[in-house]
Design a protein around this motif. Structure first.
Motif, PDB file in Angstrom:
ATOM      1  N   LEU A 133       0.797  -1.224   0.000  1.00 25.91           N
ATOM      2  CA  LEU A 133       0.000   0.000   0.000  1.00 25.91           C
ATOM      3  C   LEU A 133       0.835   1.284   0.000  1.00 25.91           C
ATOM      4  CD1 LEU A 133      -2.831  -0.906   2.544  1.00 25.91           C
ATOM      5  CD2 LEU A 133      -3.015  -0.791   0.056  1.00 25.91           C
ATOM      6  N   PHE A 134       1.944   1.283   0.736  1.00 22.72           N
ATOM      7  CA  PHE A 134       2.677   2.522   0.964  1.00 22.72           C
ATOM      8  C   PHE A 134       4.095   2.446   0.395  1.00 22.72           C
ATOM      9  CE2 PHE A 134      -0.203   2.023   4.720  1.00 22.72           C
ATOM     10  CZ  PHE A 134      -1.136   2.976   4.321  1.00 22.72           C
ATOM     11  N   VAL A 135       4.555   3.588  -0.092  1.00 29.42           N
ATOM     12  CA  VAL A 135       5.907   3.671  -0.641  1.00 29.42           C
ATOM     13  C   VAL A 135       6.934   3.536   0.478  1.00 29.42           C
ATOM     14  CG1 VAL A 135       7.550   5.151  -1.866  1.00 29.42           C
ATOM     15  CG2 VAL A 135       5.149   5.079  -2.582  1.00 29.42           C
ATOM     16  N   ARG A 136       6.675   4.222   1.587  1.00 27.79           N
ATOM     17  CA  ARG A 136       7.580   4.142   2.740  1.00 27.79           C
ATOM     18  C   ARG A 136       6.821   4.542   4.003  1.00 27.79           C
ATOM     19  NH1 ARG A 136       8.958   8.740   0.059  1.00 27.79           N
ATOM     20  NH2 ARG A 136      10.439   7.621  -1.242  1.00 27.79           N
ATOM     21  N   ILE A 137       7.335   4.094   5.133  1.00 30.49           N
ATOM     22  CA  ILE A 137       6.807   4.496   6.438  1.00 30.49           C
ATOM     23  C   ILE A 137       7.975   5.062   7.230  1.00 30.49           C
ATOM     24  CG2 ILE A 137       5.733   3.708   8.582  1.00 30.49           C
ATOM     25  CD1 ILE A 137       4.388   1.482   6.932  1.00 30.49           C
ATOM     26  N   GLU A 138       7.855   6.326   7.622  1.00 31.21           N
ATOM     27  CA  GLU A 138       8.943   7.014   8.310  1.00 31.21           C
ATOM     28  C   GLU A 138       8.496   7.419   9.706  1.00 31.21           C
ATOM     29  OE1 GLU A 138      11.196   9.344   4.774  1.00 31.21           O
ATOM     30  OE2 GLU A 138       9.066   9.773   4.960  1.00 31.21           O
ATOM     31  N   THR A 139       9.450   7.495  10.618  1.00 35.23           N
ATOM     32  CA  THR A 139       9.134   7.837  12.001  1.00 35.23           C
ATOM     33  C   THR A 139      10.091   8.886  12.527  1.00 35.23           C
ATOM     34  OG1 THR A 139      10.569   6.137  12.971  1.00 35.23           O
ATOM     35  CG2 THR A 139       8.318   5.482  12.427  1.00 35.23           C
ATOM     36  N   ARG A 140       9.664   9.535  13.574  1.00 41.41           N
ATOM     37  CA  ARG A 140      10.530  10.451  14.327  1.00 41.41           C
ATOM     38  C   ARG A 140      10.106  10.379  15.792  1.00 41.41           C
ATOM     39  NH1 ARG A 140      10.188  15.601  11.588  1.00 41.41           N
ATOM     40  NH2 ARG A 140      11.854  14.856  10.239  1.00 41.41           N
ATOM     41  N   GLY A 141      11.082  10.208  16.680  1.00 41.93           N
ATOM     42  CA  GLY A 141      10.794  10.195  18.115  1.00 41.93           C
ATOM     43  C   GLY A 141      10.510   8.833  18.699  1.00 41.93           C
ATOM     44  N   LEU A 142      10.583   7.762  17.894  1.00 41.18           N
ATOM     45  CA  LEU A 142      10.303   6.421  18.402  1.00 41.18           C
ATOM     46  C   LEU A 142      11.327   5.999  19.451  1.00 41.18           C
ATOM     47  CD1 LEU A 142       8.741   3.778  18.372  1.00 41.18           C
ATOM     48  CD2 LEU A 142       9.980   3.123  16.304  1.00 41.18           C
ATOM     49  N   GLU A 143      12.579   6.430  19.277  1.00 40.08           N
ATOM     50  CA  GLU A 143      13.624   6.056  20.235  1.00 40.08           C
ATOM     51  C   GLU A 143      13.301   6.574  21.635  1.00 40.08           C
ATOM     52  OE1 GLU A 143      14.087   7.873  17.531  1.00 40.08           O
ATOM     53  OE2 GLU A 143      15.046   6.481  16.120  1.00 40.08           O
ATOM     54  N   ARG A 144      12.707   7.766  21.700  1.00 44.82           N
ATOM     55  CA  ARG A 144      12.348   8.330  23.007  1.00 44.82           C
ATOM     56  C   ARG A 144      11.272   7.489  23.682  1.00 44.82           C
ATOM     57  NH1 ARG A 144      10.906  14.481  22.842  1.00 44.82           N
ATOM     58  NH2 ARG A 144       9.487  13.695  21.248  1.00 44.82           N
ATOM     59  N   VAL A 145      10.301   7.020  22.911  1.00 46.97           N
ATOM     60  CA  VAL A 145       9.259   6.161  23.472  1.00 46.97           C
ATOM     61  C   VAL A 145       9.865   4.851  23.975  1.00 46.97           C
ATOM     62  CG1 VAL A 145       7.136   4.890  22.951  1.00 46.97           C
ATOM     63  CG2 VAL A 145       7.486   7.178  22.007  1.00 46.97           C
ATOM     64  N   ALA A 202     -12.547  -4.514  -0.449  1.00 46.92           N
ATOM     65  CA  ALA A 202     -11.374  -3.649  -0.305  1.00 46.92           C
ATOM     66  C   ALA A 202     -10.125  -4.244  -0.951  1.00 46.92           C
ATOM     67  CB  ALA A 202     -11.100  -3.377   1.177  1.00 46.92           C
ATOM     68  N   ARG A 203     -10.234  -5.483  -1.495  1.00 44.13           N
ATOM     69  CA  ARG A 203      -9.056  -6.105  -2.101  1.00 44.13           C
ATOM     70  C   ARG A 203      -8.505  -5.277  -3.249  1.00 44.13           C
ATOM     71  NH1 ARG A 203     -10.803 -11.857  -3.913  1.00 44.13           N
ATOM     72  NH2 ARG A 203     -12.599 -10.593  -4.547  1.00 44.13           N
ATOM     73  N   LYS A 204      -9.370  -4.547  -3.932  1.00 43.47           N
ATOM     74  CA  LYS A 204      -8.907  -3.746  -5.071  1.00 43.47           C
ATOM     75  C   LYS A 204      -7.934  -2.659  -4.644  1.00 43.47           C
ATOM     76  CE  LYS A 204     -12.810  -0.494  -4.792  1.00 43.47           C
ATOM     77  NZ  LYS A 204     -13.965   0.086  -5.500  1.00 43.47           N
ATOM     78  N   LEU A 205      -7.953  -2.277  -3.347  1.00 49.08           N
ATOM     79  CA  LEU A 205      -7.031  -1.260  -2.863  1.00 49.08           C
ATOM     80  C   LEU A 205      -5.582  -1.728  -2.959  1.00 49.08           C
ATOM     81  CD1 LEU A 205      -8.954  -0.056   0.323  1.00 49.08           C
ATOM     82  CD2 LEU A 205      -8.825   1.092  -1.888  1.00 49.08           C
ATOM     83  N   LEU A 206      -5.380  -3.058  -2.943  1.00 47.28           N
ATOM     84  CA  LEU A 206      -4.019  -3.587  -2.999  1.00 47.28           C
ATOM     85  C   LEU A 206      -3.357  -3.289  -4.334  1.00 47.28           C
ATOM     86  CD1 LEU A 206      -4.518  -7.041  -1.237  1.00 47.28           C
ATOM     87  CD2 LEU A 206      -3.605  -4.939  -0.272  1.00 47.28           C
ATOM     88  N   ARG A 207      -4.160  -2.886  -5.323  1.00 54.56           N
ATOM     89  CA  ARG A 207      -3.589  -2.544  -6.625  1.00 54.56           C
ATOM     90  C   ARG A 207      -3.161  -1.086  -6.680  1.00 54.56           C
ATOM     91  NH1 ARG A 207      -8.129  -5.712  -8.243  1.00 54.56           N
ATOM     92  NH2 ARG A 207      -9.291  -3.840  -8.816  1.00 54.56           N
ATOM     93  N   LEU A 208      -3.441  -0.340  -5.601  1.00 52.59           N
ATOM     94  CA  LEU A 208      -3.135   1.092  -5.582  1.00 52.59           C
ATOM     95  C   LEU A 208      -1.962   1.355  -4.654  1.00 52.59           C
ATOM     96  CD1 LEU A 208      -6.795   2.432  -5.269  1.00 52.59           C
ATOM     97  CD2 LEU A 208      -5.480   2.077  -7.372  1.00 52.59           C
ATOM     98  N   ARG A 209      -1.360   2.532  -4.799  1.00 55.71           N
ATOM     99  CA  ARG A 209      -0.275   2.970  -3.916  1.00 55.71           C
ATOM    100  C   ARG A 209      -0.693   4.298  -3.311  1.00 55.71           C
ATOM    101  NH1 ARG A 209       3.996  -0.210  -2.441  1.00 55.71           N
ATOM    102  NH2 ARG A 209       5.737   0.979  -3.243  1.00 55.71           N
ATOM    103  N   PHE A 210      -0.468   4.449  -2.001  1.00 54.41           N
ATOM    104  CA  PHE A 210      -0.969   5.613  -1.278  1.00 54.41           C
ATOM    105  C   PHE A 210       0.155   6.482  -0.722  1.00 54.41           C
ATOM    106  CE2 PHE A 210      -4.368   2.593  -1.448  1.00 54.41           C
ATOM    107  CZ  PHE A 210      -5.495   3.365  -1.683  1.00 54.41           C
ATOM    108  N   GLY A 211       1.294   6.481  -1.409  1.00 55.43           N
ATOM    109  CA  GLY A 211       2.381   7.358  -1.014  1.00 55.43           C
ATOM    110  C   GLY A 211       3.034   6.909   0.284  1.00 55.43           C
TER     111      GLY A 211
END
Length: 884
Positions: free
Chosen positions: A366-378, A541-550
């Motif tokens: 679904l997604f091109v990338r998943i980015e985080t900030r501040g996870l180390e503090r948690v 919702a299976r058709k969503l797997l053919r899409l990309r959501f950034g």
């Protein structure tokens, strides 16, 4: 010559042979005569273990910062790596890693034999030398030699591994006395290391290490646990089998080094034995905290949790009260137990692992990338105290995303408060197994409320991390919703009752470049009924797997310390609920939503949406769009707003950002002799408005300032005008009052002057010719918001007697259509049911309308006690709209 001497010579000869062929970038070998023949690491493995290391350890590295720190420590003197339990597989891994990184190899390790990992000839020599002693005689020789070897390694400035626990099953079989003796010997070895530094013969640095071969919580077992109940101390068989199944999940935690000389210097008067025990305690504390973050509290069997909840005094009282209408205590208790089963989670490590794999695959689709900030503090906070994650809620993927991120980063996933509608089909069972517990929409049932509150209190008391959506449901507008205070208040109450020292609420902003539920949100905004969750909907919702959501960006904001917030206020949560307690909870809830809002990261979708919707035309030439995007970014930078890395890389032309919007269908392009035109279709206005609203709270202040400056104003008038709007729209934007600081306002004014949009004539500030277009663009950002309030107020002012909510909503919609026809409202689409309810809630809180009882569940409204203020507010809104 003794046996140990002959072993040393054999081992030294083998190491000399290895060193002759070693290149300059290979690891440093221990000094000749210092390395222990039985346990020293080897620079080169035999054929089998060389293949094993290449096959299973090749993907794993120590990070550059850790390697640099360890090299710095090696330059200072001896380094002693400390782990809780002795393990050949762990030691083998570290041998491979230290060798690969060019670090100094361990000259000695207690509690294990390692000579058969070296090339065959050297291993055989050591084996034959060791055969000269047998059984008890060899064990006693090993014990005496270990103390001498540890001192020699430290005094020679080499490295070694020290395992705090080396007891094996044979020790347990030999009885309690043997186990006590083993523990004494392990402490003696640490004392030998500390003693060498104590006597000034070598200033050692201790480096605690925690190694995890699996993720997820630890369950409580009644019978023999082959993994000893911990991911950190499995048996050899269990460890190897677990490793082969999940070696990609391996994680190493390197603790803060302990400068042994400094540690001793501040405690020398306490004596060597006392200092040794304190060193051991410091290391065990690090290991405990690392394990706590990864494993969390021990998961009890479900029936034990039920017993704990049923024994709570509030539940006992509620059962007694409920029985008055049901006849017997037994019947009410049985109902309470059924309620517990309806509510409770039943987290399972195996299900977590399986779902993590499935969800990881889904996110990659679904997604091109998943980015985080501040996870180390948690992760750091979770080592010491329970944390409650409080994320924004825009997508059904929010809770899956957070649990998956934490699990992938070796932080125990939370128990998640979910609405009962998510327990559909087999997914109710599945979600419970990964930590979801369910709550009803209504808490009218007194027994249900007591059981639920007791269950939350149990989670707080035991230290389980939690997660709940403070907005209640998903926002359909892109803006944060007013906080629902139930879960917050029950967590506060549970914290006070538990006697815990600390609990942190962690606000989290989750920003999607494009929402998977975008189509459904637009449909609901247009008045269609919300679709219930179902298996049929999931199949569709299976058709969503053919899409990309950034991309998705998860920003963990500044945690809120509950103990600090409760200083001087704990007594509010003792006894019956009071107005002061409600005010405290509401203030804290608002603060958390503020922190969520101001942790939102700006992405390309939101910036492009603001740029295209800031004009009263549907299209712009590319250079105009880029210019407007640059202006938006500049205003966000003034406020220290964080950007996605993709957006920052895309400056100054924003080619990728614009291309993404075109490929997503939110923006279209057309060619013209004067240049490329980028425009949006009318059908995409609502979707673009949702994405603009994601960062609207950042643009509201400059937008309201722009409206005032278009009419001309002094700095004081601008600040006063801004104060009015911030106070009026607080529940819409959750903008903190610190935005009224003179320095903050002056920062925007100075920026407008610097870009030539504003000029000062004495104390008067006036828009320049260029500035009028710029300010009109900024004013347009809040146009739909002001229009929604203006039209709703017009309809409310015509209330005669009482009116039902649906009837009032219809009247507001009719007003929108009429005013749009005559040009007083620019967009009829600015009306939507969700926005209408938000306006109505604000008017009710301000006393402009009052809710009264209707037939059944119908909500009806009458003019409120402050209804006479409606006319003045309408005039203020009309003046602001006219200036835009």
């Amino acid at each position: 010559m003794g046996v140990k001497d002959r072993e040393t010579i054999c081992h030294t000869e083998a190491m000399v042979e290895e060193s002759k062929t070693a290149s300059a970038d290979q690891p440093r070998l221990p000094a000749v005569g210092v390395a222990d023949p039985k346990s020293a690491m080897v620079p080169r493995f035999n054929l089998f273990f060389r293949w094993f290391a290449k096959r299973f350890f090749g993907h794993f590295d120590l990070d550059d910062a850790t390697v640099a720190k360890l090299k710095e420590l090696e330059a200072k003197g001896p380094v002693v790596y400390v782990m809780r339990y002795a393990s050949r597989l762990d030691y083998f891994l570290f041998n491979a890693l230290l060798a690969r990184e060019g670090l100094r190899l361990s000259a000695f390790a207690n509690g294990l034999s390692f000579y058969y990992y070296q090339p065959l000839l050297g291993g055989l020599r050591t084996w034959f030398a060791r055969r000269r002693l047998f059984g008890k005689e060899r064990r006693e020789a090993d014990r005496a030699a270990s103390l001498e070897r540890a001192r020699a390694v430290v005094e020679a400035g080499e490295s070694m591994f020290l395992f705090l626990r080396t007891a094996r099953f044979s020790t347990i079989v030999r009885g309690r006395d043997a186990a006590i003796e083993q523990g004494r010997q392990e402490l003696d070895l640490l004392r030998a290391v500390v003693g060498s530094t104590w006597e000034g013969k070598g200033e050692a640095t201790l480096v605690p290490l925690a190694l995890f071969w699996r993720k997820g919580p630890r369950t409580q077992r009644r019978f023999l646990n082959l993994t000893y109940g911990s991911a950190t101390r499995p048996s050899d068989l269990a460890k190897v089998s677990s490793f082969l199944l999940a070696y990609h999940d391996l994680a190493i935690k390197v603790g803060k080094p302990i400068d042994l000389a400094g540690f001793i210097e501040t405690r020398r008067s306490e004596g060597l034995l006392s200092v040794t025990r304190k060193v051991r305690r410091s290391i065990l504390l690090f290991l405990f905290r690392e394990e706590r973050a990864v494993e969390g509290p021990t998961l009890r069997p479900q029936h034990r949790v039920r017993e704990a909840v049923m024994a709570d005094r509030n539940v006992v009282a509620a059962v007694a009260q409920d029985s008055e209408g049901r006849g017997t205590i037994e019947a009410s208790r049985a109902r309470a137990e059924r309620i517990f089963d309806e509510i409770s989670a039943n987290m399972n490590p195996t299900t977590l692992a399986a779902l993590a794999a499935i969800v990881g695959w889904l996110f990659r689709k679904l997604f091109v990338r998943i980015e985080t900030r501040g996870l180390e503090r948690v992760a750091e906070l979770s080592k010491r105290h329970p944390v409650v994650l409080v994320p924004s809620h825009r997508s059904y993927f929010d809770f899956l995303l957070l649990s998956w991120l934490l699990y992938q980063n070796y932080v125990i996933p939370p128990h998640i408060a979910a609405r009962e509608n998510m327990a559909f089909g087999p997914f109710g069972f599945l979600f419970r197994r990964v930590g979801a517990f369910f709550l009803r929409k209504s808490f009218d049932d007194g027994l249900y409320k007591s059981v639920f509150r007791s269950y939350v209190a149990y989670l707080v008391k035991e230290g389980f991390p939690q997660e709940f959506f403070i907005e209640g449901g998903r926002s359909r507008t892109g803006k944060s919703l007013a906080p629902r205070l139930g879960m917050l208040s029950w967590n506060i109450q549970g914290f006070v009752d538990s006697g815990r020292r600390e609990l942190y609420f962690v606000p989290i902003a989750i920003t999607y470049e494009r929402l998977v539920e975008e189509g459904a949100m637009v449909s609901e905004a247009e008045g269609e009924a919300k679709q219930d969750e179902s298996m049929l909907g999931l199949v569709r919702a299976r058709k969503l797997l053919r899409l990309r959501f950034g991309s998705v960006f998860v920003n963990f904001g500044e945690p809120v310390s509950l103990s600090r917030e409760l200083v001087g206020r704990r007594e509010l949560f003792i006894g019956e609920e009071t107005d002061e307690r409600r005010e405290f909870t509401e203030r804290l809830g608002n603060e958390i939503v503020e922190r969520i809002n101001w942790s939102v990261v700006a992405n390309s979708t939101s910036v492009v949406a603001c740029a295209v919707l800031g004009e009263q035309r549907q299209g712009l030439f590319r250079q105009e769009l880029v210019q407007r995007m640059s202006e938006i970014v500049a205003l966000l930078r003034l406020q220290d707003v964080q950007f996605t890395p993709a957006l920052e890389r895309d400056e100054p032309e924003f080619r990728e950002s614009i291309d993404f919007m075109v490929s997503s269908g939110l923006v279209s392009r057309d060619d013209d002799p004067r240049g490329e035109i980028l425009f949006y279709d009318e059908s995409q206005w609502r979707a673009l408005d949702v994405y603009r609203n994601v960062i609207l709270h950042y643009l509201a202040v400059p937008s309201w300032m722009a409206r005032r400056l278009l009419r001309g104003a002094t700095r004081a008038e601008v600040q006063a005008d801004l104060g009015f709007w911030l106070e009026l729209f607080y529940e819409e934007l959750f903008a903190p009052q610190e935005l009224l600081r003179a320095a903050y306002v002056d920062g925007f004014l100075d920026h407008f002057i610097a870009i030539g949009a504003l000029e000062a004539e004495g104390s008067e500030l006036r828009a320049t010719e260029k500035g009028r277009a710029d300010f009109a663009f900024l004013a347009e950002q809040t146009q739909a918001l002001l229009e929604a309030y203006h039209v709703t107020l017009a309809a409310v002012s015509e209330i005669d007697g009482s009116i039902g909510e649906k009837e009032l909503a219809k009247a507001v919609e009719v007003h929108f259509r009429r005013l749009h026809l005559v040009g007083e409202v620019r967009r009829a689409e600015a009306w939507n049911p969700t926005g209408f309810r938000a306006v109505l809630d604000l008017l009710e809180r301000r006393g402009l309308v009052e809710r009264v009882s209707g037939e059944g569940r119908e909500k009806r409204y009458v003019p409120g006690v402050r209804a006479d203020g409606l006319a003045a507010l309408r005039e203020r809104l009309a003046a602001a709209l006219a200036s835009g």
